[in-house]
Scaffold this motif. Structure first.
Motif, short mmCIF file in Angstrom:
data_model
loop_
_atom_site.label_atom_id
_atom_site.label_comp_id
_atom_site.label_asym_id
_atom_site.label_seq_id
_atom_site.Cartn_x
_atom_site.Cartn_y
_atom_site.Cartn_z
N VAL A 91 0.85 -1.18 0.00
CA VAL A 91 0.00 0.00 0.00
C VAL A 91 0.89 1.24 0.00
CG1 VAL A 91 -1.76 1.31 1.26
CG2 VAL A 91 -1.87 -1.20 1.20
N LEU A 92 0.66 2.11 -0.97
CA LEU A 92 1.40 3.36 -1.09
C LEU A 92 0.49 4.49 -0.62
CD1 LEU A 92 3.66 5.26 -2.21
CD2 LEU A 92 2.58 5.01 -4.46
N VAL A 93 0.98 5.31 0.30
CA VAL A 93 0.21 6.43 0.84
C VAL A 93 1.03 7.70 0.71
CG1 VAL A 93 -1.00 7.36 2.86
CG2 VAL A 93 -0.90 4.88 2.51
N VAL B 146 3.74 -1.05 3.82
CA VAL B 146 3.28 0.31 3.57
C VAL B 146 4.47 1.23 3.29
CG1 VAL B 146 2.01 2.29 4.47
CG2 VAL B 146 1.30 -0.03 5.09
N THR B 147 4.36 1.96 2.18
CA THR B 147 5.30 3.04 1.88
C THR B 147 4.56 4.35 2.04
OG1 THR B 147 6.50 1.66 0.28
CG2 THR B 147 6.85 4.04 0.17
N ALA C 210 8.35 4.16 -5.67
CA ALA C 210 7.71 3.21 -4.75
C ALA C 210 6.91 2.14 -5.47
CB ALA C 210 6.80 3.97 -3.78
N LEU C 211 6.62 2.34 -6.75
CA LEU C 211 5.85 1.35 -7.51
C LEU C 211 6.68 0.11 -7.78
CD1 LEU C 211 4.13 3.78 -10.06
CD2 LEU C 211 3.12 2.77 -7.99
N PRO C 212 6.02 -1.04 -7.97
CA PRO C 212 4.58 -1.28 -8.06
C PRO C 212 3.92 -1.35 -6.67
CG PRO C 212 5.73 -3.33 -8.37
CD PRO C 212 6.79 -2.26 -8.25
N ALA C 213 2.62 -1.06 -6.66
CA ALA C 213 1.83 -1.15 -5.43
C ALA C 213 0.46 -1.71 -5.79
CB ALA C 213 1.69 0.21 -4.76
#
Length: 412
Positions: A206-208, A246-247, A279-282
């Motif tokens: 999960v990228l936030v 989580v990033t 940060a991808l992939p997510a």
């Protein structure tokens, strides 16, 4: 009345509406969080769900009639009304709320509702015209005046084909309001990362993004906004508690990094766009950051000094649209969620933004008050075919509801 403690005892009254099927999911959520549920099924409700289904889900006897010889020799309806910590009416149909407002007691459900000395939470569900009818609104006002908590229904398409307010709120939202009504949090004593393999986002990335961006004018000044980053950090924390990797790409804020979260600090919109790409992939991206739309065309190397009475012009250029860029990316996450901070026409603007940015959900909120920087939030989850309205609650609880809905969406 003393505050009840978990495990909580919920008496669930199921009215006769098509939304009764959602009561099954509500039972599952309550029991998942350690509560117990006893069901009272009205005659109308039995046309949509069966006593056997409710008994299997609740693992308790289901009550359907006031005329049960075995139970009523012991005044069963009185015992039922007094043994629970909270009585929840879900769905609360127009007919059932009218009977409650009038003090009628012609079946088991209305009799125990009249006899209870415990708090009552009613969750309406009906056709939009029925909800908006003056008689229903009068009954709702009477119930609220008498101490019953009546939730606002959601807005969206209905089984009858019409669109508007009247939909039953989603079970996670109802569960949040049940927790509020009981004055506690059954998750508080659970370790955040215990048994993570069984958590709903285990194995997901999960990228936030969170907080503002600062766009420098000179070494002293910058363009920014009032975002505190609290909501984004709360979502990152909730996703980690749900087992995700989580990033968190954070603008310049002074908040502690949530446990189990990988944090990347940035300052400008361009730095944030680069960090998001790296940060991808997510599996999921929740873009909470309030990114500055513009930045100065040039950054002065020294502090700009006043020159007479008129300020120097400050030419601006547009920042990269991180959300739209991610939507168009070949590495687009399976679930892409944007945020919209609005001061007027919140839902129409959010619906337009969702379509324009080509994202799955827009989570909108009215920031005309003290939301930015505050500890509470009331948001609308705008999807392609419906709008889910969450009541005002602490930002940690908003985050938990959002993450529960993310997990449900990925599980389909």
């Amino acid at each position: 009345m003393s505050k009840p403690t978990a495990p909580w005892r919920i008496l669930l009254v199921i009215g006769g509406g098509i939304a009764a099927y959602k009561s099954c999911e509500l039972i599952r959520l309550i029991r998942k969080e350690g509560g117990t549920v006893t069901c009272v099924l009205t005659e109308g409700g039995s046309h949509f769900v069966t006593p056997m289904t409710l008994a299997a889900l609740s693992e308790n006897e289901v009550y359907t009639t006031l005329w049960d010889l075995k139970n009523e020799t012991e005044m069963g309806h009185i015992q039922l009304s007094r043994q629970a910590d909270l009585v929840v009416v879900c769905p609360a149909t127009a007919d059932l709320m009218a009977k409650m407002a009038a003090g009628m007691a012609d079946d088991l459900a209305t009799t125990l509702l009249l006899a209870t000395d415990k708090p009552v939470l009613a969750v309406p569900a009906m056709n939009v015209r029925m909800w908006q009818h003056p008689a229903t609104q009068r009954n709702v006002a009477m119930l609220r005046a008498s101490g019953v908590t009546v939730l606002e229904p959601d807005e969206g398409p209905m089984a009858c084909g019409e669109f508007g307010p009247g939909r039953l709120p989603e079970p996670p939202v109802i569960w949040q309001r049940i927790r509020q009504a009981l004055g506690g949090d059954p998750l508080a004593d659970q370790p955040d990362f215990a048994d993570a393999i069984h958590r709903p986002l285990h194995g997901r990335h999960v990228l936030v993004t969170a907080g503002p961006t600062h766009e420098p004018i000179d070494p002293v000044r910058y363009i920014a906004n009032r975002s505190s980053g609290k909501q984004g950090f709360a979502i990152a924390a909730a996703a980690a508690q749900a087992g995700a990797r989580v990033t968190l790409v954070a603008g310049p804020v002074h908040l502690p990094t949530p446990p189990g979260v990988e944090r990347v600090d940035v300052e400008t919109a361009r730095e944030m766009a680069q960090a998001v790409e790296q940060a991808l992939p997510a599996d999921v991206a929740v873009m909470v950051a309030a990114v500055a739309d513009w930045r100065p065309e040039t950054v002065a190397g020294r502090k700009i000094k006043k020159q007479g009475l008129a300020p120097e012009p400050l030419p601006l250029t547009e920042n990269p649209d991180i959300l739209a860029g991610l939507a168009a990316s070949p590495r687009r996450p399976a679930l892409l969620i944007g945020f919209a901070a609005e001061t007027n026409d919140v839902i129409p603007h959010a619906q337009q933004k969702r379509a324009r940015k080509q994202v799955d959900w827009i989570i909108a909120n009215d920031v005309s008050g003290d939301v930015m920087g505050g500890d509470a939030n009331a948001v609308q989850i705008v999807r392609e075919n419906d709008v889910v309205s969450l009541p005002e609650m602490p930002k940690d609880d908003v985050a938990r509801v959002i993450v529960e809905r993310i997990a449900d969406a990925l599980a389909r």
